[in-house]
Design a protein around this motif. Structure first.
Motif, PDB file in Angstrom:
ATOM      1  N   HIS A  34     -51.887  13.781  66.865  1.00  0.00           N
ATOM      2  CA  HIS A  34     -53.114  13.060  68.004  1.00  0.00           C
ATOM      3  C   HIS A  34     -53.747  11.682  67.133  1.00  0.00           C
ATOM      4  CE1 HIS A  34     -54.125  16.099  70.010  1.00  0.00           C
ATOM      5  NE2 HIS A  34     -53.976  16.748  69.250  1.00  0.00           N
ATOM      6  N   LYS A  35     -55.279  11.656  65.734  1.00  0.00           N
ATOM      7  CA  LYS A  35     -55.994  11.206  65.485  1.00  0.00           C
ATOM      8  C   LYS A  35     -54.776  10.744  63.523  1.00  0.00           C
ATOM      9  CE  LYS A  35     -60.005   9.865  67.193  1.00  0.00           C
ATOM     10  NZ  LYS A  35     -61.826  10.213  66.867  1.00  0.00           N
ATOM     11  N   PRO A  36     -54.186   9.529  62.949  1.00  0.00           N
ATOM     12  CA  PRO A  36     -53.610   9.884  61.447  1.00  0.00           C
ATOM     13  C   PRO A  36     -55.187   9.978  61.475  1.00  0.00           C
ATOM     14  CG  PRO A  36     -53.385   7.154  63.101  1.00  0.00           C
ATOM     15  CD  PRO A  36     -54.044   8.578  64.052  1.00  0.00           C
ATOM     16  N   LEU A  37     -54.808  10.397  59.826  1.00  0.00           N
ATOM     17  CA  LEU A  37     -55.627  10.629  58.637  1.00  0.00           C
ATOM     18  C   LEU A  37     -56.306   9.175  58.364  1.00  0.00           C
ATOM     19  CD1 LEU A  37     -54.461  13.411  56.876  1.00  0.00           C
ATOM     20  CD2 LEU A  37     -55.759  13.624  58.438  1.00  0.00           C
ATOM     21  N   LEU A  38     -57.550   9.603  57.836  1.00  0.00           N
ATOM     22  CA  LEU A  38     -58.014   8.578  57.206  1.00  0.00           C
ATOM     23  C   LEU A  38     -58.556   9.084  55.678  1.00  0.00           C
ATOM     24  CD1 LEU A  38     -59.581   5.667  57.173  1.00  0.00           C
ATOM     25  CD2 LEU A  38     -61.840   7.313  56.941  1.00  0.00           C
TER      26      LEU A  38
ATOM     27  N   ASP B 155     -60.780  16.378  64.759  1.00  0.00           N
ATOM     28  CA  ASP B 155     -59.613  16.312  65.398  1.00  0.00           C
ATOM     29  C   ASP B 155     -58.349  15.860  64.708  1.00  0.00           C
ATOM     30  OD1 ASP B 155     -57.732  17.400  67.265  1.00  0.00           O
ATOM     31  OD2 ASP B 155     -57.708  16.037  68.704  1.00  0.00           O
ATOM     32  N   VAL B 156     -57.910  16.685  63.658  1.00  0.00           N
ATOM     33  CA  VAL B 156     -56.479  17.100  62.691  1.00  0.00           C
ATOM     34  C   VAL B 156     -55.599  17.992  63.565  1.00  0.00           C
ATOM     35  CG1 VAL B 156     -55.348  17.046  60.278  1.00  0.00           C
ATOM     36  CG2 VAL B 156     -57.999  15.991  61.415  1.00  0.00           C
ATOM     37  N   SER B 157     -54.002  17.358  63.482  1.00  0.00           N
ATOM     38  CA  SER B 157     -52.935  18.104  63.793  1.00  0.00           C
ATOM     39  C   SER B 157     -52.063  17.412  63.736  1.00  0.00           C
ATOM     40  CB  SER B 157     -53.010  17.917  64.983  1.00  0.00           C
ATOM     41  OG  SER B 157     -51.807  18.908  66.020  1.00  0.00           O
ATOM     42  N   PHE B 158     -51.059  17.831  62.676  1.00  0.00           N
ATOM     43  CA  PHE B 158     -50.337  17.090  62.033  1.00  0.00           C
ATOM     44  C   PHE B 158     -49.206  18.225  61.846  1.00  0.00           C
ATOM     45  CE2 PHE B 158     -53.195  17.649  58.860  1.00  0.00           C
ATOM     46  CZ  PHE B 158     -52.064  17.977  57.441  1.00  0.00           C
ATOM     47  N   ILE B 159     -47.670  17.451  61.851  1.00  0.00           N
ATOM     48  CA  ILE B 159     -46.248  18.074  61.602  1.00  0.00           C
ATOM     49  C   ILE B 159     -46.715  17.572  59.820  1.00  0.00           C
ATOM     50  CG2 ILE B 159     -43.901  18.816  61.465  1.00  0.00           C
ATOM     51  CD1 ILE B 159     -44.545  18.113  64.723  1.00  0.00           C
ATOM     52  N   SER B 160     -46.586  18.327  58.950  1.00  0.00           N
ATOM     53  CA  SER B 160     -45.921  17.752  57.600  1.00  0.00           C
ATOM     54  C   SER B 160     -44.436  18.823  57.046  1.00  0.00           C
ATOM     55  CB  SER B 160     -46.994  18.317  56.350  1.00  0.00           C
ATOM     56  OG  SER B 160     -46.264  18.419  55.691  1.00  0.00           O
TER      57      SER B 160
END
Length: 249
Positions: free
Chosen positions: A26-30, A56-61
């Protein structure tokens, strides 16, 4: 290790020896008031990384331990440490094409398979067997940071200490003495947080610090704040550390 995370607030990231490769769905982190790209690395060595809140934070790390990322890219660690380099910065057109392909997949599982495929190709392209001995050096330093002698490690490589230090820095972008200090710092903080130990001095002494002043100075050097300001309730509740998982025999 691949993981998927969704949260309203993420804890700060402390300096360490690893590198995170993040892909935002979704939106990149700040991060530190810097807007990141949809695919980028985080490689903190000298200060805390503060992640700003998002609704809305969603990521694969993907987590690369102790210098392992150098097997997946031609970019030296001297240009990666303390940076938020994008996938395109690291892999150029190949990285851009990969991100476009990744964006076409809708499910997390399909995205993970796409990332795995890309990284395996990178490993094939950039891995140099001649550099594997430095993985052994780093592993020994990581596991025995309190007892191992850097001169003994230099002898293992059949290099003078000055040559050893220069070659180590070319591999990992940092001197062996500095990485030894970071490993100790990381191990100490992890133990304190996981044990919820507000009386942290005994843990610091167990990990090789001479006294309270030594630990405070090192903490301020890496975290840029006093341990008494960092070891508070909210950080005991929310952090990125987890208990080690030992493989079953």
């Amino acid at each position: 290790m691949l993981k998927h995370s969704e949260a309203f607030k993420l804890p700060a990231i402390l300096p360490g020896t690893g590198l995170e490769l993040l892909f935002h769905t979704h939106k990149p982190l700040l991060i530190n008031n810097h807007k990141c790209d949809h695919g980028h690395i985080i490689c903190p060595r000298n200060s805390i990384v503060h992640i700003n809140e998002f609704s809305d934070v969603s990521f694969i790390s993907v987590r690369f331990k102790s210098g392992a990322f150098r097997h997946f890219s031609s970019i030296p660690y001297t240009e990666l440490n303390n940076q938020f380099a994008s996938v395109e910065d690291i892999w150029g057109t190949k990285g851009k094409d990969f991100l476009e392909k990744l964006n076409e997949y809708r499910t997390i599982n399909d995205k993970i398979k796409c990332i795995e495929s890309f990284l395996l190709k990178c490993l094939y392209d950039y891995h140099d067997k001649q550099d594997e001995k430095w993985d052994t050096i780093m592993h020994s330093l990581y596991k025995q940071y309190n007892s191992i002698s850097l001169k003994e490690l230099a002898a293992y490589t059949n290099l003078s200490y000055r040559q050893f230090e220069r070659n180590f820095k070319s591999q990992f972008g940092i001197t062996p003495k500095k990485i030894q200090r970071i490993i100790r710092f990381e191990a100490t903080v992890k133990k304190i947080l996981l044990n919820r130990n507000s009386e942290y001095l005994s843990t610091a002494l167990d990990h090789g610090y001479y006294d309270q002043s030594h630990f405070i100075n090192e903490f301020q050097c890496f975290a840029k704040e006093k341990p008494s300001d960092y070891f508070v309730a909210k950080n005991y509740e929310h952090h990125f550390y987890d208990k080690s998982i030992k493989a079953l025999e």
